[in-house]
Design a protein around this motif. Structure first.
Motif, PDB file in Angstrom:
ATOM      1  N   LEU A  46       0.837  -1.199   0.000  1.00  0.00           N
ATOM      2  CA  LEU A  46       0.000   0.000   0.000  1.00  0.00           C
ATOM      3  C   LEU A  46       0.878   1.257   0.000  1.00  0.00           C
ATOM      4  O   LEU A  46       0.619   2.218  -0.727  1.00  0.00           O
ATOM      5  CB  LEU A  46      -0.944  -0.003   1.195  1.00  0.00           C
ATOM      6  N   HIS A  47       1.915   1.239   0.805  1.00  0.00           N
ATOM      7  CA  HIS A  47       2.862   2.360   0.865  1.00  0.00           C
ATOM      8  C   HIS A  47       3.480   2.593  -0.524  1.00  0.00           C
ATOM      9  O   HIS A  47       3.550   3.728  -1.000  1.00  0.00           O
ATOM     10  CB  HIS A  47       3.940   2.056   1.911  1.00  0.00           C
ATOM     11  N   PHE A  48       3.917   1.523  -1.172  1.00  0.00           N
ATOM     12  CA  PHE A  48       4.500   1.644  -2.511  1.00  0.00           C
ATOM     13  C   PHE A  48       3.490   2.232  -3.492  1.00  0.00           C
ATOM     14  O   PHE A  48       3.838   3.063  -4.326  1.00  0.00           O
ATOM     15  CB  PHE A  48       4.959   0.285  -3.034  1.00  0.00           C
ATOM     16  N   LYS A  49       2.250   1.771  -3.385  1.00  0.00           N
ATOM     17  CA  LYS A  49       1.213   2.249  -4.295  1.00  0.00           C
ATOM     18  C   LYS A  49       0.987   3.749  -4.111  1.00  0.00           C
ATOM     19  O   LYS A  49       0.831   4.489  -5.092  1.00  0.00           O
ATOM     20  CB  LYS A  49      -0.081   1.459  -4.068  1.00  0.00           C
ATOM     21  N   LYS A  50       0.994   4.211  -2.865  1.00  0.00           N
ATOM     22  CA  LYS A  50       0.849   5.647  -2.583  1.00  0.00           C
ATOM     23  C   LYS A  50       1.981   6.435  -3.249  1.00  0.00           C
ATOM     24  O   LYS A  50       1.745   7.474  -3.871  1.00  0.00           O
ATOM     25  CB  LYS A  50       0.870   5.909  -1.078  1.00  0.00           C
ATOM     26  N   GLU A  51       3.185   5.921  -3.104  1.00  0.00           N
ATOM     27  CA  GLU A  51       4.323   6.618  -3.696  1.00  0.00           C
ATOM     28  C   GLU A  51       4.249   6.595  -5.220  1.00  0.00           C
ATOM     29  O   GLU A  51       4.440   7.623  -5.871  1.00  0.00           O
ATOM     30  CB  GLU A  51       5.633   5.971  -3.228  1.00  0.00           C
TER      31      GLU A  51
END
Length: 146
Positions: A46-51
């Motif tokens: 999820l963090h990667f997707k946000k970035e």
């Protein structure tokens, strides 16, 4: 709102989940280890997707550069995704040695990756993006779902 504060906090939350999963796997509590590992994997992805969907495009638009730090971060995200897949397989097989070996590689990769993001990319984002854009960006990141 500082981009660096928001995303660094997420790094620390993911780090905690990772450490808990590793401790549980080392002790042989596979049911709890699997749950915590899935929490770690989901939060990290999820963090990667946000970035990748919000932060990187905003940075690239503002700087006009797609060949710099965001390209490196995307490549490293792919490396982490690959390790997550291998670790998931080790969890499924209840293979303690494989899991712990992969966890060591993951820890090194994530430490180096997070340090680059926190010390370079996030700081650059905080410098180049105007305050109103940063707060809007954080709001958009909050809405991202897996």
């Amino acid at each position: 709102m500082q981009i660096s504060n928001y995303l660094t906090h997420e790094h620390r939350a993911c780090d905690s989940l990772f450490a808990e999963a590793e401790k549980l796997a080392a002790s042989g509590d596979w049911e709890a280890a699997e749950k915590r590992f899935l929490d770690f994997a989901n939060e990290t992805l999820l963090h990667f997707k946000k970035e990748e969907e919000e932060l990187f495009p905003a940075f690239e638009t503002k700087t006009g550069s797609t060949e710099g730090p965001t390209q490196v971060m995307r490549f490293e995200h792919e490396q982490v995704r690959g390790l997550i897949g291998k670790m998931a397989d080790a969890v499924e097989k209840r293979d303690r040695d494989a899991y712990l070996s992969l966890a060591e590689s993951m820890m090194i990769l994530l430490q180096q990756h997070n340090m680059k993001e926190e010390q370079m990319l996030y700081a650059m984002c905080d410098r180049v993006l105007p305050p109103e854009e940063k707060s809007g960006l954080v709001e958009k990141m909050e809405e991202v779902e897996l």
